[in-house]
Design an enzyme around this catalytic site. Structure first.
Site, PDB file in Angstrom:
ATOM      1  N   ASP A  89      90.321 -10.619  79.330  1.00 58.55           N
ATOM      2  CA  ASP A  89      89.041 -11.310  79.443  1.00 58.55           C
ATOM      3  C   ASP A  89      88.961 -12.467  78.457  1.00 58.55           C
ATOM      4  O   ASP A  89      89.791 -12.597  77.549  1.00 58.55           O
ATOM      5  CB  ASP A  89      87.884 -10.312  79.231  1.00 58.55           C
ATOM      6  CG  ASP A  89      87.918  -9.677  77.855  1.00 58.55           C
ATOM      7  OD1 ASP A  89      87.763 -10.407  76.856  1.00 58.55           O
ATOM      8  OD2 ASP A  89      88.100  -8.444  77.751  1.00 58.55           O
ATOM      9  N   GLU A 133     125.001  -9.926  82.725  1.00 61.86           N
ATOM     10  CA  GLU A 133     123.532  -9.952  82.584  1.00 61.86           C
ATOM     11  C   GLU A 133     123.121 -10.777  81.365  1.00 61.86           C
ATOM     12  O   GLU A 133     122.160 -11.548  81.416  1.00 61.86           O
ATOM     13  CB  GLU A 133     122.986  -8.522  82.483  1.00 61.86           C
ATOM     14  CG  GLU A 133     123.036  -7.803  83.826  1.00 61.86           C
ATOM     15  CD  GLU A 133     122.854  -6.283  83.727  1.00 61.86           C
ATOM     16  OE1 GLU A 133     122.598  -5.671  84.773  1.00 61.86           O
ATOM     17  OE2 GLU A 133     122.987  -5.704  82.620  1.00 61.86           O
TER      18      GLU A 133
END
Ligand code: GLA
Length: 717
Positions: free
Chosen positions: A529, A602
């Site tokens: 928020d 990776e």
């Protein structure tokens, strides 16, 4: 532009040339809401305010026009009081003496400079020339005053509203409800978009038709919560991403909120937004004031993408602090998904070394470094370093030697009951000592409505990290508030004072650790928020890091909040590292796995993404313009793009959730310059082609495949 008042028409006008907000003070002194939307040449208020024609034979003479077209349950107003003839959900309810009868009337106005409240986060001022209209109202009998504040931004379709009650009655009054904003508009079959969710499943896009009755979007979690985000949209039926009128609503608040949408039997749509009145009973002594959080109203005449872009700009410029925003361009590695609480000094140093290889710039040690914290049943609330488990100073020094910043996790608002803190101060936790208190994640909530409680925690954290150089803090809060009982504060004030306590705590924390980058988290995205973003420029969006689910969460979040606030990491979760990196890229981008298990391939792949991050992320994600193209909530695909300010570069993502064998698919891009030529993987396209014909995605696709495309303007020789 300064708000104006026309004393002939009694109309206040706030305008920035693009949008107008009009308020009419009627003959009774009631502020009537006329209009919020695209700038107008004029406004025919006498036509607009004509009421339904009551030509039923017995009422013919009793025409409502006699009171200036005012009829309580129909007339659009700026505020409305409980226990009046306005039978729509009210904005205000105040108990004074033996009743709650109130009737606020206009007594004057001022244009005031922006006041920066110390207590509660607010929209920051960019320039001192911004000014605010303050409408001053007073009850017709009692010495109770109500100020309504309006601030329209000069350069953006954003209106900021708040309300303030001032008690001059000489006695204590009690506020039971005080909305930050009320707005009444004609009901024209508008639709509502809101964002519901749960843990690891945040901010799902829900679109529904508004209809007769009351729709309430709310939180009673004591935090803004997982279940419903305070942000919502009201739009015309025909409005799409790139067409039509829509309004966004948000609150700069992190506690219980209530957004009420009521369509009544007279076709009036009322919207109230503010603190949730449930369990709210706030005393105001003589000469005291109560100020609501600010409500943010945004408007777009060209669809939801533009509305989101307005919100994104607003958050970046008026909510985030400049200092925090500047610290944001760093790749964070977090230990949580890889190690949980199971680590020691050596394993964490190994983590850090590997994290460095894939390009991390801040290494964060998550939960488990303090007290007896080896699982989530112990130790929370005692903030001394667990020297038996970890040599924090050594870890910090090694991390710094590797050239990375060092970060730490804290959860200051909660307590496990096996701690010294709880044993010595059982009253520091919310709830009554002689009743069974309910646990959430094995912990109770500390009573942050009390200063001495949060100061105790703050001092302990400060003391234990005194000799550790901290560059980042992840601030967590892992449960809803329950057992609302404080040993100090009146119970009807606890929810709100708790939120103010949290804000105060964060402010002190930032002062105690002035160089940190600050990140928020609440069981993932349970406090996503504007109140939290005021302190921390990024919030961990969800504990769900599976990229296929994350796409939904990030897509939903993007309606109200900029991508730069969406903290997202490439994790050990399900899915290829490529897909995980592509999705995390449209957020803050960081890493969170056991890096020791990564293969050489990776590591190389992620290191490549790190380089790409440094080349384009800031310009595209943090500062660029975001467009949603295909919604995972409404199609079998997700697609979006970011365009830089100069429109010379763009970053596009496409994801197909389903195996697609033989369907034609063209995706039209947005926001490019039609006259520029762009290169994508060696091929050239004009901006007008990409926006009007689109990229061809007709080829065969396996399920859950995606492509990330980088567009660059072809420079003329
Ligand atoms: C919450 C957060 C996680 C992690 C854990 C630690 O669940 O969302 O990221 O920090 O707490 O306990």
């Amino acid at each position: 532009m300064k708000p104006s008042f026309d004393s002939h028409t009694n109309i206040f006008k706030l305008s920035n040339g693009k949008v107008d907000y009009l308020i009419y003070i009627n003959k009774l002194g009631i502020p009537v809401h006329l209009y919020f939307g695209k700038s107008l040449k004029d406004f025919n208020s006498s036509d607009f305010l004509k009421q339904p024609d009551y030509n039923y034979q017995f009422y013919k003479d009793n025409h409502f026009e006699t009171i200036d077209h005012y009829y309580e349950t129909i007339t659009p107003v700026e505020i409305s009081t409980n226990n009046s003839n306005d039978l729509r959900p009210s904005s205000i309810s105040i108990e004074h003496g033996d009743n709650n009868l109130l009737d606020f009337r206009f007594i004057g106005f001022e244009t005031v400079d922006i006041e920066q409240s110390e207590e509660i986060p607010h929209a920051r001022a960019l320039s001192p020339s911004d000014c605010i209209l303050k409408l001053k109202l007073k009850d017709i009998q009692e010495e109770i005053y109500l100020d309504l504040y309006y601030r329209l931004l000069n350069d953006s379709n954003v209106l900021i509203r708040k309300s303030e009650v001032i008690n001059k009655t000489g006695k204590t009054i009690y506020i039971d409800k005080l909305a930050s904003a009320t707005i009444d508009v004609p009901f024209q079959q508008q639709e509502l978009i809101h964002f519901e969710g749960s843990w690891a499943n945040e901010r799902n896009y829900i679109k529904e038709s508004l209809n007769y009755g009351l729709k309430m979007l709310y939180s009673l979690e004591g935090r803004s919560g997982h279940s419903e985000n305070p942000f919502f949209i009201v739009k015309n039926k025909e409005t799409t991403e790139n067409f039509g009128a829509c309004y966004g609503f948000n609150l700069i608040y992190s506690g219980n909120f209530a957004n009420e949408l009521n369509v009544n039997n007279y076709n009036s749509l009322r919207i109230n937004t503010g603190i949730n009145p449930t369990n709210f009973h706030y005393s105001l002594k003589d000469e005291e004031r109560f100020l609501t959080p600010e409500a943010i109203l945004t408007y777009s005449s060209s669809g939801l993408n533009e509305l989101s872009q307005t919100n994104h700009r607003f958050v970046r410029e008026h909510i985030l602090s400049k200092e925090q925003r500047e610290k944001q361009n760093k790749i964070v590695f977090n230990s949580w998904e890889g190690a949980g609480m199971n680590f020691n000094t050596d394993s964490i140093i190994d983590y850090a070394k590997k994290a460095k290889e894939i390009g991390a710039e801040i290494f964060v040690l998550d939960d488990g470094w303090f007290s007896t914290r080896n699982d989530d049943q112990h130790g929370l609330g005692d903030w001394y370093i667990n020297e038996n488990k970890i040599n924090l100073k050594k870890v910090e020094e090694e991390v710094h030697k590797l050239g990375m910043g060092f970060g730490i996790w804290i959860e200051p608002e909660c307590v496990n009951i096996d701690t010294k803190l709880f044993k010595e101060h059982p009253d520091y936790a919310l709830g009554k000592r002689d009743r069974v208190r309910k646990f959430g994640r094995n912990q109770l909530v500390l009573d942050f409505s009390r200063k001495e409680v949060f100061e105790t925690i703050l001092n302990e954290i400060k003391a234990s990290l005194k000799n550790i150089k901290i560059d980042y803090i992840k601030y967590d809060m892992n449960r809803t508030l329950g057992d609302i009982y404080s040993y100090q504060n009146p119970q009807g004030e606890v929810f709100h004072k708790y939120v103010l306590g949290v804000y105060h705590f964060m402010d002190c924390l930032l002062k105690a650790f002035p160089t940190i980058l600050f990140e928020n988290c609440s069981s993932g995205g349970g406090r996503f928020d504007l109140g939290m973003l005021y302190f921390s420029p990024q919030i961990w969006a969800s504990d769900e890091t599976n990229p296929m689910r994350r796409l939904f969460i990030q897509y939903g979040t993007s309606y109200g909040y900029p991508l730069s606030c969406i903290s997202s990491h490439v994790s050990k979760a399900y899915g290829s590292y490529q897909t995980k990196a592509n999705v995390a890229f449209f957020g803050t981008y960081g890493y969170e796995m056991d890096p020791r298990t990564l293969s050489q391939e990776e590591i190389q792949l992620l290191a490549k993404y790190t380089n790409f991050y440094h080349a384009v992320h800031h310009e595209m994600i943090n500062e660029g313009t975001f467009y949603r193209l295909l919604s995972p909530f409404e199609t079998k695909f997700a697609s979006f793009l970011c365009v830089n300010k100069e429109k010379t570069k763009a970053l596009f993502l496409y994801h197909s959730f389903f195996k697609q064998v033989n369907a034609c698919q063209y995706i039209k891009l947005e926001g490019l310059n039609p006259d520029f030529e762009y290169e994508i993987n060696g091929e050239k396209f004009s901006g007008s082609y990409l926006m009007n014909v689109g990229l061809n995605f007709s080829q065969f696709k396996e399920a859950d495949t995606d492509s990330l495309l980088f567009l660059k303007k072809v420079e003329e020789e």
